[in-house]
Motif scaffolding. Sequence first.
Motif, mmCIF file in Angstrom:
data_model
loop_
_atom_site.group_PDB
_atom_site.id
_atom_site.type_symbol
_atom_site.label_atom_id
_atom_site.label_comp_id
_atom_site.label_asym_id
_atom_site.label_seq_id
_atom_site.Cartn_x
_atom_site.Cartn_y
_atom_site.Cartn_z
ATOM 1 N N ALA A 184 0.823 -1.213 0.000
ATOM 2 C CA ALA A 184 0.000 0.000 0.000
ATOM 3 C C ALA A 184 0.857 1.264 0.000
ATOM 4 N N ARG A 185 2.117 1.138 0.371
ATOM 5 C CA ARG A 185 3.038 2.281 0.354
ATOM 6 C C ARG A 185 3.476 2.637 -1.060
ATOM 7 N N LEU A 186 3.237 1.719 -2.001
ATOM 8 C CA LEU A 186 3.645 1.931 -3.392
ATOM 9 C C LEU A 186 2.476 2.415 -4.222
ATOM 10 N N LYS A 187 2.788 3.179 -5.241
ATOM 11 C CA LYS A 187 1.784 3.544 -6.238
ATOM 12 C C LYS A 187 1.510 2.280 -7.053
ATOM 13 N N PRO A 188 0.318 2.176 -7.661
ATOM 14 C CA PRO A 188 0.005 0.970 -8.446
ATOM 15 C C PRO A 188 1.066 0.649 -9.505
ATOM 16 N N GLU A 189 1.564 1.656 -10.181
ATOM 17 C CA GLU A 189 2.585 1.397 -11.209
ATOM 18 C C GLU A 189 3.906 0.936 -10.592
ATOM 19 N N GLU A 190 4.206 1.383 -9.377
ATOM 20 C CA GLU A 190 5.413 0.915 -8.693
ATOM 21 C C GLU A 190 5.280 -0.556 -8.298
ATOM 22 N N ALA A 191 4.085 -0.925 -7.839
ATOM 23 C CA ALA A 191 3.843 -2.329 -7.481
ATOM 24 C C ALA A 191 3.973 -3.228 -8.706
ATOM 25 N N GLN A 192 3.453 -2.782 -9.836
ATOM 26 C CA GLN A 192 3.580 -3.565 -11.076
ATOM 27 C C GLN A 192 5.044 -3.668 -11.504
ATOM 28 N N GLU A 193 5.783 -2.588 -11.366
ATOM 29 C CA GLU A 193 7.204 -2.603 -11.717
ATOM 30 C C GLU A 193 7.982 -3.531 -10.784
ATOM 31 N N LEU A 194 7.645 -3.507 -9.507
ATOM 32 C CA LEU A 194 8.291 -4.412 -8.557
ATOM 33 C C LEU A 194 8.052 -5.859 -8.966
ATOM 34 N N LEU A 195 6.830 -6.189 -9.293
ATOM 35 C CA LEU A 195 6.500 -7.547 -9.726
ATOM 36 C C LEU A 195 7.275 -7.919 -10.982
ATOM 37 N N ARG A 196 7.329 -7.014 -11.931
ATOM 38 C CA ARG A 196 8.056 -7.267 -13.174
ATOM 39 C C ARG A 196 9.549 -7.502 -12.897
ATOM 40 N N LEU A 197 10.126 -6.690 -12.039
ATOM 41 C CA LEU A 197 11.550 -6.837 -11.716
ATOM 42 C C LEU A 197 11.825 -8.153 -10.975
ATOM 43 N N LEU A 198 10.950 -8.510 -10.055
ATOM 44 C CA LEU A 198 11.128 -9.775 -9.339
ATOM 45 C C LEU A 198 11.033 -10.959 -10.291
ATOM 46 N N GLU A 199 10.073 -10.912 -11.214
ATOM 47 C CA GLU A 199 9.950 -11.980 -12.210
ATOM 48 C C GLU A 199 11.211 -12.073 -13.052
ATOM 49 N N LYS A 200 11.743 -10.923 -13.430
ATOM 50 C CA LYS A 200 12.955 -10.891 -14.250
ATOM 51 C C LYS A 200 14.146 -11.486 -13.482
#
Length: 133
Positions: free
Chosen positions: A113-129
């Motif tokens: 919840a501390r992240l903006k929605p686009e930051e959360a999506q970017e975090l997920l993308r980076l973790l997947e990578k």
Amino acid sequence: MVFEVLGRIWRLQRALREEAERGLSDIGLGGLEAWLLRVLKLHPYPSEAARRMGLPLPTISHMLRRLEGQGFLERSLDEKDLRRFTFRLTPKGEEALARAEGFMEEALRKRLARLKPEEAQELLRLLEKMEEI
């Protein structure tokens, strides 16, 4: 930088587990035991669970005995190889796992919840990578 990244990941998972363990203790589980229940749903053999969790087999065996004794698991002989045991969650174990996942989800949701929605999506993308082999 490597140790900084590893340290941050380790501290985050530790903080999440500690927060979730407040609720887990009420249902008779520790954080590793809840994780083991989750792993056993897909990998019912102790050796597979140990490998997936990166823990020594004697540690897993001790946890299995405790979880079985509390009624969270049932042990049975593998029909294909009578030298091996498999473990499956009992209804009590399924309920405990659902509650454990809820505790962990709540702890993680607070941080996300501390992240903006686009930051959360970017975090997920980076973790997947990073997970890619």
